[in-house]
Design a protein around this motif. Structure first.
Motif, PDB file in Angstrom:
ATOM      1  N   ARG A  55      35.892  41.119  40.859  1.00 52.51           N
ATOM      2  CA  ARG A  55      35.946  42.116  41.930  1.00 52.51           C
ATOM      3  C   ARG A  55      36.380  43.484  41.415  1.00 52.51           C
ATOM      4  O   ARG A  55      35.801  44.511  41.772  1.00 52.51           O
ATOM      5  N   THR A  56      37.376  43.508  40.533  1.00 50.30           N
ATOM      6  CA  THR A  56      37.916  44.785  40.056  1.00 50.30           C
ATOM      7  C   THR A  56      37.013  45.461  39.025  1.00 50.30           C
ATOM      8  O   THR A  56      37.301  46.579  38.586  1.00 50.30           O
ATOM      9  N   LYS A  60      31.842  36.636  39.198  1.00 52.13           N
ATOM     10  CA  LYS A  60      32.000  38.063  39.515  1.00 52.13           C
ATOM     11  C   LYS A  60      33.469  38.458  39.482  1.00 52.13           C
ATOM     12  O   LYS A  60      34.327  37.738  39.980  1.00 52.13           O
ATOM     13  N   ASN A  72      32.198  43.842  40.689  1.00 50.35           N
ATOM     14  CA  ASN A  72      31.503  42.561  40.871  1.00 50.35           C
ATOM     15  C   ASN A  72      30.575  42.212  39.711  1.00 50.35           C
ATOM     16  O   ASN A  72      29.589  41.505  39.890  1.00 50.35           O
TER      17      ASN A  72
END
Length: 187
Positions: A65-66, A63, A69
């Motif tokens: 995050r930015t 995943k 995800n």
């Protein structure tokens, strides 16, 4: 990207480096011995490749995050679907190999050059023309095992499953390979 290379080294390749160091320390691997070198390659290359393939699969499914995800694989698929739905996905794989192989491919002669101090530290492409043959490459340490040696070793060891679990991280398979190749040439 630098973080990714660190992770590849730490999580994927360090394990093999430690095995090879251990083999040297207990005198089971002598890199000056051509039989040891070719057996090391034949036994551990598929294991290293499998480990790298698992790292790629893991990376493609992790995943980000930015990116909400989403995994890199999901990001690619979503952007591909979006391009198809909007009509600008052509399915074109890009330029032909003959064009992309040109040494000046991708260079814009009109583009400004980077500052001179940056140009001085830029790496240069390897010059493979300085070695006229495999013997000269081997002497310079560029080629350690040639394709013929590896092919001959694989033929002698045909039937061995180099990815099988020997319960000793491939060390027993390596030792068996060294014994078989040595017996083949000595016996």
């Amino acid at each position: 990207m630098e973080r990714n290379w660190r992770d590849v080294r730490k999580d994927t390749l360090e394990f093999f480096r430690e095995i090879f160091t251990y083999l040297v320390e207990i005198n089971l691997l002598d890199m000056e011995n051509p039989i040891h070198r070719v057996c090391l390659f034949v036994v551990f290359q598929p294991r290293i490749q499998k480990s790298l393939d698992e790292t790629i699969a893991s990376w493609n499914l992790h995943k980000v995050r930015t990116a909400g995800n989403k995994s890199p694989h999901a990001i690619f698929q979503l952007s591909r679907e979006k391009a198809i739905n909007r009509g600008y996905w052509t399915g074109d794989p890009g330029d032909p190999l003959s064009t992309a192989s040109d040494p000046h491919y991708g260079q814009d002669p009109e583009a400004p050059l980077p500052p001179a101090d940056e140009l001085q530290t830029d790496p240069t492409a390897a010059d493979y023309t300085e070695y006229p043959d495999v013997a000269a490459e081997r002497e310079a340490g560029v080629v350690i095992n040639d394709d013929d040696e590896v092919s001959e070793c694989r033929e002698i060891l045909s039937g061995m499953d180099f990815l099988s679990d020997d319960g000793n991280w491939g060390i027993d398979l390596y030792c068996t390979a060294v014994m078989r190749i040595t017996e083949h040439f000595m016996g």
